[in-house]
Scaffold this motif. Structure first.
Motif, PDB file in Angstrom:
ATOM      1  N   VAL A 131       0.863  -1.183   0.000  1.00  0.00           N
ATOM      2  CA  VAL A 131       0.000   0.000   0.000  1.00  0.00           C
ATOM      3  C   VAL A 131       0.900   1.234   0.000  1.00  0.00           C
ATOM      4  CG1 VAL A 131      -1.840   1.239   1.191  1.00  0.00           C
ATOM      5  CG2 VAL A 131      -1.760  -1.269   1.309  1.00  0.00           C
ATOM      6  N   ALA A 132       0.793   2.032  -1.063  1.00  0.00           N
ATOM      7  CA  ALA A 132       1.602   3.240  -1.196  1.00  0.00           C
ATOM      8  C   ALA A 132       0.721   4.472  -0.997  1.00  0.00           C
ATOM      9  CB  ALA A 132       2.245   3.291  -2.578  1.00  0.00           C
ATOM     10  N   GLY A 133       1.011   5.235   0.033  1.00  0.00           N
ATOM     11  CA  GLY A 133       0.261   6.456   0.307  1.00  0.00           C
ATOM     12  C   GLY A 133       0.466   7.493  -0.780  1.00  0.00           C
ATOM     13  N   LEU A 134      -0.614   8.156  -1.164  1.00  0.00           N
ATOM     14  CA  LEU A 134      -0.546   9.217  -2.171  1.00  0.00           C
ATOM     15  C   LEU A 134      -0.697  10.602  -1.541  1.00  0.00           C
ATOM     16  CD1 LEU A 134      -2.741   7.551  -4.945  1.00  0.00           C
ATOM     17  CD2 LEU A 134      -0.246   7.600  -4.779  1.00  0.00           C
ATOM     18  N   THR A 135      -1.199  10.641  -0.312  1.00  0.00           N
ATOM     19  CA  THR A 135      -1.360  11.910   0.399  1.00  0.00           C
ATOM     20  C   THR A 135      -0.414  11.937   1.601  1.00  0.00           C
ATOM     21  OG1 THR A 135      -3.175  10.967   1.691  1.00  0.00           O
ATOM     22  CG2 THR A 135      -3.772  12.222  -0.273  1.00  0.00           C
ATOM     23  N   GLU A 136      -0.131  13.117   2.084  1.00  0.00           N
ATOM     24  CA  GLU A 136       0.764  13.276   3.228  1.00  0.00           C
ATOM     25  C   GLU A 136       0.102  12.726   4.491  1.00  0.00           C
ATOM     26  OE1 GLU A 136       3.802  14.466   2.766  1.00  0.00           O
ATOM     27  OE2 GLU A 136       3.460  15.064   0.708  1.00  0.00           O
ATOM     28  N   ALA A 137       0.867  12.017   5.315  1.00  0.00           N
ATOM     29  CA  ALA A 137       0.358  11.480   6.577  1.00  0.00           C
ATOM     30  C   ALA A 137       0.303  12.568   7.647  1.00  0.00           C
ATOM     31  CB  ALA A 137       1.229  10.331   7.051  1.00  0.00           C
ATOM     32  N   SER A 138       1.054  13.636   7.428  1.00  0.00           N
ATOM     33  CA  SER A 138       1.110  14.737   8.376  1.00  0.00           C
ATOM     34  C   SER A 138       0.924  16.052   7.624  1.00  0.00           C
ATOM     35  CB  SER A 138       2.456  14.740   9.091  1.00  0.00           C
ATOM     36  OG  SER A 138       2.607  15.924   9.835  1.00  0.00           O
ATOM     37  N   LYS A 139       0.335  17.016   8.291  1.00  0.00           N
ATOM     38  CA  LYS A 139       0.143  18.328   7.671  1.00  0.00           C
ATOM     39  C   LYS A 139       1.463  19.095   7.580  1.00  0.00           C
ATOM     40  CE  LYS A 139      -4.639  18.699   9.122  1.00  0.00           C
ATOM     41  NZ  LYS A 139      -5.631  19.347   9.944  1.00  0.00           N
ATOM     42  N   ASP A 140       2.476  18.648   8.340  1.00  0.00           N
ATOM     43  CA  ASP A 140       3.717  19.401   8.426  1.00  0.00           C
ATOM     44  C   ASP A 140       4.980  18.645   8.017  1.00  0.00           C
ATOM     45  OD1 ASP A 140       2.394  21.697   9.661  1.00  0.00           O
ATOM     46  OD2 ASP A 140       2.151  20.356  11.382  1.00  0.00           O
ATOM     47  N   ALA A 141       4.975  17.324   8.064  1.00  0.00           N
ATOM     48  CA  ALA A 141       6.224  16.572   7.918  1.00  0.00           C
ATOM     49  C   ALA A 141       6.514  16.087   6.504  1.00  0.00           C
ATOM     50  CB  ALA A 141       6.221  15.374   8.864  1.00  0.00           C
ATOM     51  N   GLU A 142       5.602  16.214   5.563  1.00  0.00           N
ATOM     52  CA  GLU A 142       5.798  15.780   4.176  1.00  0.00           C
ATOM     53  C   GLU A 142       6.245  14.327   4.078  1.00  0.00           C
ATOM     54  OE1 GLU A 142       8.100  18.481   1.818  1.00  0.00           O
ATOM     55  OE2 GLU A 142       7.032  20.229   2.591  1.00  0.00           O
ATOM     56  N   VAL A 143       5.529  13.451   4.762  1.00  0.00           N
ATOM     57  CA  VAL A 143       5.781  12.010   4.693  1.00  0.00           C
ATOM     58  C   VAL A 143       4.496  11.312   4.258  1.00  0.00           C
ATOM     59  CG1 VAL A 143       7.626  11.986   6.415  1.00  0.00           C
ATOM     60  CG2 VAL A 143       5.249  11.699   7.152  1.00  0.00           C
ATOM     61  N   LYS A 144       4.672  10.184   3.571  1.00  0.00           N
ATOM     62  CA  LYS A 144       3.549   9.376   3.117  1.00  0.00           C
ATOM     63  C   LYS A 144       3.674   7.975   3.706  1.00  0.00           C
ATOM     64  CE  LYS A 144       3.232  11.986  -1.136  1.00  0.00           C
ATOM     65  NZ  LYS A 144       3.375  12.013  -2.568  1.00  0.00           N
ATOM     66  N   ASN A 145       2.520   7.336   3.919  1.00  0.00           N
ATOM     67  CA  ASN A 145       2.524   5.968   4.430  1.00  0.00           C
ATOM     68  C   ASN A 145       2.991   4.995   3.354  1.00  0.00           C
ATOM     69  OD1 ASN A 145       1.480   6.077   7.177  1.00  0.00           O
ATOM     70  ND2 ASN A 145      -0.406   6.836   6.253  1.00  0.00           N
ATOM     71  N   SER A 146       3.693   3.969   3.787  1.00  0.00           N
ATOM     72  CA  SER A 146       4.151   2.885   2.929  1.00  0.00           C
ATOM     73  C   SER A 146       4.028   1.612   3.757  1.00  0.00           C
ATOM     74  CB  SER A 146       5.607   3.132   2.528  1.00  0.00           C
ATOM     75  OG  SER A 146       6.127   2.023   1.853  1.00  0.00           O
ATOM     76  N   VAL A 147       3.217   0.653   3.290  1.00  0.00           N
ATOM     77  CA  VAL A 147       2.919  -0.519   4.113  1.00  0.00           C
ATOM     78  C   VAL A 147       2.975  -1.793   3.278  1.00  0.00           C
ATOM     79  CG1 VAL A 147       1.253  -1.568   5.695  1.00  0.00           C
ATOM     80  CG2 VAL A 147       1.319   0.916   5.461  1.00  0.00           C
ATOM     81  N   VAL A 148       3.653  -2.800   3.795  1.00  0.00           N
ATOM     82  CA  VAL A 148       3.611  -4.151   3.244  1.00  0.00           C
ATOM     83  C   VAL A 148       2.737  -4.961   4.198  1.00  0.00           C
ATOM     84  CG1 VAL A 148       4.928  -6.231   2.704  1.00  0.00           C
ATOM     85  CG2 VAL A 148       5.867  -3.977   2.152  1.00  0.00           C
ATOM     86  N   GLN A 149       1.725  -5.648   3.645  1.00  0.00           N
ATOM     87  CA  GLN A 149       0.799  -6.434   4.450  1.00  0.00           C
ATOM     88  C   GLN A 149       0.798  -7.892   4.005  1.00  0.00           C
ATOM     89  OE1 GLN A 149      -2.924  -4.396   3.640  1.00  0.00           O
ATOM     90  NE2 GLN A 149      -2.757  -3.230   5.543  1.00  0.00           N
ATOM     91  N   PHE A 150       0.747  -8.779   4.983  1.00  0.00           N
ATOM     92  CA  PHE A 150       0.521 -10.199   4.720  1.00  0.00           C
ATOM     93  C   PHE A 150      -0.735 -10.575   5.483  1.00  0.00           C
ATOM     94  CE2 PHE A 150       5.110  -9.631   4.256  1.00  0.00           C
ATOM     95  CZ  PHE A 150       5.285 -10.152   2.971  1.00  0.00           C
ATOM     96  N   SER A 151      -1.635 -11.306   4.847  1.00  0.00           N
ATOM     97  CA  SER A 151      -2.925 -11.641   5.461  1.00  0.00           C
ATOM     98  C   SER A 151      -3.255 -13.110   5.289  1.00  0.00           C
ATOM     99  CB  SER A 151      -4.067 -10.845   4.816  1.00  0.00           C
ATOM    100  OG  SER A 151      -3.802  -9.487   4.771  1.00  0.00           O
ATOM    101  N   VAL A 152      -3.992 -13.610   6.250  1.00  0.00           N
ATOM    102  CA  VAL A 152      -4.651 -14.902   6.131  1.00  0.00           C
ATOM    103  C   VAL A 152      -6.113 -14.638   6.434  1.00  0.00           C
ATOM    104  CG1 VAL A 152      -4.848 -17.233   7.075  1.00  0.00           C
ATOM    105  CG2 VAL A 152      -2.606 -16.169   6.853  1.00  0.00           C
ATOM    106  N   GLY A 153      -7.002 -15.240   5.627  1.00  0.00           N
ATOM    107  CA  GLY A 153      -8.411 -14.975   5.816  1.00  0.00           C
ATOM    108  C   GLY A 153      -9.268 -16.213   5.652  1.00  0.00           C
TER     109      GLY A 153
END
Length: 179
Positions: free
Chosen positions: A153-175
């Protein structure tokens, strides 16, 4: 105009189930390996988790729509500051394209997330209340009910109003699909 919209929705509602090859409803959970991208802030990957509900609505034998409703904990370990924890309710809506019919698919689509709770990196930095991202990965149906997934999951918007960082997440799931 209202009648035309209602008629169109009624036709779609009755036509989709007759064309759909599958409808699944289940639960899933697994680890997150989250970090921030897009800044010169020194961070380390934060290990957390996600859990929630998953559905699959078959359009054809090779194509489905897979919406989910997840609680997901993200963020990063910020060097010199500590653990930066962002908890979201995420709604990915993925196109699922089967490469091997009913067994293996490639999943791709948008993810909308709403911040529930988040630590501040510093007193003067404020978190965004939402996150928009693109998600892509694979799903393997082990049995008719049991499945495993890997996703980025690659964030396209800033996670913070001030820090100019975006979320980046690798997920593994079992369902498990109970419908």
């Amino acid at each position: 105009m209202k009648k035309a919209i209602f008629s169109l929705l009624a036709v779609v509602a009755f036509a989709l189930p007759s064309q759909a090859q599958v409808f699944k409803l289940g639960i899933k959970a697994g680890p997150n390996f989250a970090n921030f991208t897009g800044s010169d802030i020194q961070t380390k990957t934060r290990t957390s988790f996600h859990a929630g509900g998953a559905a699959e609505i078959g359009i054809s034998k090779k194509f489905s729509v897979a919406p989910e409703l997840l609680y997901t904990s993200q963020g990063a370990d910020v060097e010199g500051v500590g653990d930066f924890n962002l908890d979201y309710i995420s709604v990915p809506v993925l196109a699922r394209i089967y490469i091997v019919e009913e067994k293996f698919s490639i999943d791709l689509g948008p993810q909308f997330s709403f911040l529930l709770d988040g630590d501040e990196i510093a007193d003067d930095i404020e978190n965004e209340d939402y996150d928009f991202a693109v998600a892509g990965g694979v799903t393997v149906n082990i049995t008719k009910s049991l499945f495993a997934q890997a996703r980025y999951v690659a964030g396209l918007t800033e996670a913070s109003k001030d820090a100019e960082v975006k979320n980046s997440v690798v997920q593994f799931s079992v369902g498990y699909n109970f419908l």
